[in-house]
Scaffold this motif. Structure first.
Motif, short mmCIF file in Angstrom:
data_model
loop_
_atom_site.label_atom_id
_atom_site.label_comp_id
_atom_site.label_asym_id
_atom_site.label_seq_id
_atom_site.Cartn_x
_atom_site.Cartn_y
_atom_site.Cartn_z
N THR A 84 15.53 -8.50 6.17
CA THR A 84 16.66 -8.55 5.24
C THR A 84 16.24 -9.33 4.00
O THR A 84 16.00 -10.53 4.09
CB THR A 84 17.87 -9.25 5.91
N ILE A 85 16.13 -8.63 2.90
CA ILE A 85 15.74 -9.30 1.65
C ILE A 85 16.90 -9.19 0.67
O ILE A 85 17.22 -8.11 0.17
CB ILE A 85 14.47 -8.66 1.05
N VAL A 86 17.54 -10.32 0.44
CA VAL A 86 18.65 -10.36 -0.51
C VAL A 86 18.04 -10.47 -1.90
O VAL A 86 17.21 -11.34 -2.16
CB VAL A 86 19.57 -11.57 -0.21
N LEU A 87 18.45 -9.56 -2.77
CA LEU A 87 17.86 -9.52 -4.12
C LEU A 87 18.72 -10.29 -5.12
O LEU A 87 19.95 -10.25 -5.07
CB LEU A 87 17.73 -8.08 -4.59
N THR A 88 18.05 -10.95 -6.04
CA THR A 88 18.74 -11.61 -7.15
C THR A 88 18.77 -10.62 -8.33
O THR A 88 18.01 -9.63 -8.34
CB THR A 88 17.98 -12.87 -7.60
N PRO A 89 19.60 -10.90 -9.34
CA PRO A 89 19.57 -10.02 -10.52
C PRO A 89 18.18 -9.92 -11.14
O PRO A 89 17.75 -8.84 -11.56
CB PRO A 89 20.55 -10.71 -11.48
N TYR A 90 17.44 -11.04 -11.16
CA TYR A 90 16.10 -10.99 -11.75
C TYR A 90 15.14 -10.16 -10.89
O TYR A 90 14.28 -9.46 -11.41
CB TYR A 90 15.57 -12.42 -11.96
N ASP A 91 15.30 -10.21 -9.58
CA ASP A 91 14.48 -9.34 -8.70
C ASP A 91 14.70 -7.87 -9.06
O ASP A 91 13.75 -7.09 -9.17
CB ASP A 91 14.90 -9.51 -7.22
N VAL A 92 15.97 -7.49 -9.20
CA VAL A 92 16.31 -6.09 -9.50
C VAL A 92 15.70 -5.69 -10.84
O VAL A 92 15.08 -4.63 -10.98
CB VAL A 92 17.85 -5.88 -9.51
#
Ligand code: SF4
Ligand code: SF4
Length: 275
Positions: free
Chosen positions: A43-51
């Protein structure tokens, strides 16, 4: 990063807390038996910067990225949606892993960079309760205790995490805002607005530049020009807009005489505006 067998609360509770100077020994490369095992069923929760980094790396629109590569579960106890990297439903593999490793390595998410370090942050830091790092030890990962000795600081620098922390600061501030401790729930329109501003940056750009938005808000011209092409600048602006519209903070300025029109526009989308 959480591979499902991990209980995050237990890890945070039981793992020794590490400062930036604490050391650990870790090694990971293509020769290791467990190579890419950590890229399965995770489970990898993405941040806005990741996206933003990954959609730029893939040269696709943020809406397409979100649609193809993420899921946004929204449980009844959640106030806002999280964006999670979508594993292949059959193989449970990350969509970006292949025999050579991570195909978006240079732009991999924060959580993938940090691994095997985790980070915990209290909602309201106090002198005795501050953010801390901890080491994630999972049976599947054979990298512990071999290779180089790292300080937490060295690891963070070597994994290129500083950029992620710098560009993620405004989102972190938004996440830790006291607003979320209130009973108040967002309307469906506000949830949609939050999702767009945080994660769907290309759609947010169209919202800013293809509507009356800039007729209502007084934004410095240089900033407007930067936001046309620079996703990071636009994302920073989006955080300010969310603070303005969700938390009623004066983080943006309305143009003279635009209050009435702004109030009407925001009311239409289920929001209110501060006096
Ligand atoms: S499981 Fe650990 S050692 Fe193996 S590839 Fe993943 S991070 Fe590297
Ligand atoms: S993004 Fe890359 S490092 Fe992260 S899980 Fe997927 S393949 Fe592994």
């Amino acid at each position: 990063m959480n591979n499902g067998s991990m209980n995050p609360e237990r890890i945070v509770r039981d793992s020794p807390r590490m400062t930036r100077d604490d050391r650990f020994t870790f090694h990971c490369d293509t020769s290791i038996d467990c190579f890419t095992r950590c890229c399965h069923d995770v489970t990898i929760v993405l941040t806005p910067y990741d996206v933003l980094r990954m959609k730029q790396a893939l040269q696709i629109d943020s809406s397409e990225f979100l649609e193809k590569y993420t899921v946004s579960p929204f449980g009844k106890d959640q106030k806002i949606p999280a964006v999670i990297l979508k594993m292949d439903p059959e193989t449970k593999r990350c969509p970006f892993v292949n025999a050579g490793g991570c195909s978006v390595y240079a732009d991999r998410p924060w959580a993938c960079r940090m691994y095997p370090l985790g980070m915990a942050e209290p909602d309201t830091p106090t002198p005795t309760e501050q953010a801390f790092h901890f080491l994630i030890r999972e049976d599947l990962c054979k990298g512990h205790g071999a290779g180089k000795e790292w300080t937490v600081s060295d690891w963070i620098a070597a994994q290129g995490i500083e950029d992620y922390d710098a560009w993620g600061a405004a989102f972190k501030e938004l996440m830790l805002h006291s607003f979320w401790n209130r009973e108040e729930l967002l309307t469906p329109e506000q949830i949609e607005m939050y999702y767009m501003a945080c994660y769907d940056i290309d759609r947010f750009r169209r919202f800013v530049f293809q509507t009356r938005f800039l007729q209502l808000f007084d934004v410095d011209e240089d900033r407007v020009e930067a936001m046309r092409t620079d996703d990071c600048e636009l994302s920073d602006f989006a955080m300010q807009w969310l603070k303005f519209s969700l938390f009623h903070e004066k983080s943006l300025k309305l143009r003279h005489g635009a209050e009435k029109a702004a109030r009407a526009a925001m009311k239409k989308s289920g929001q209110t505006i501060h006096e």
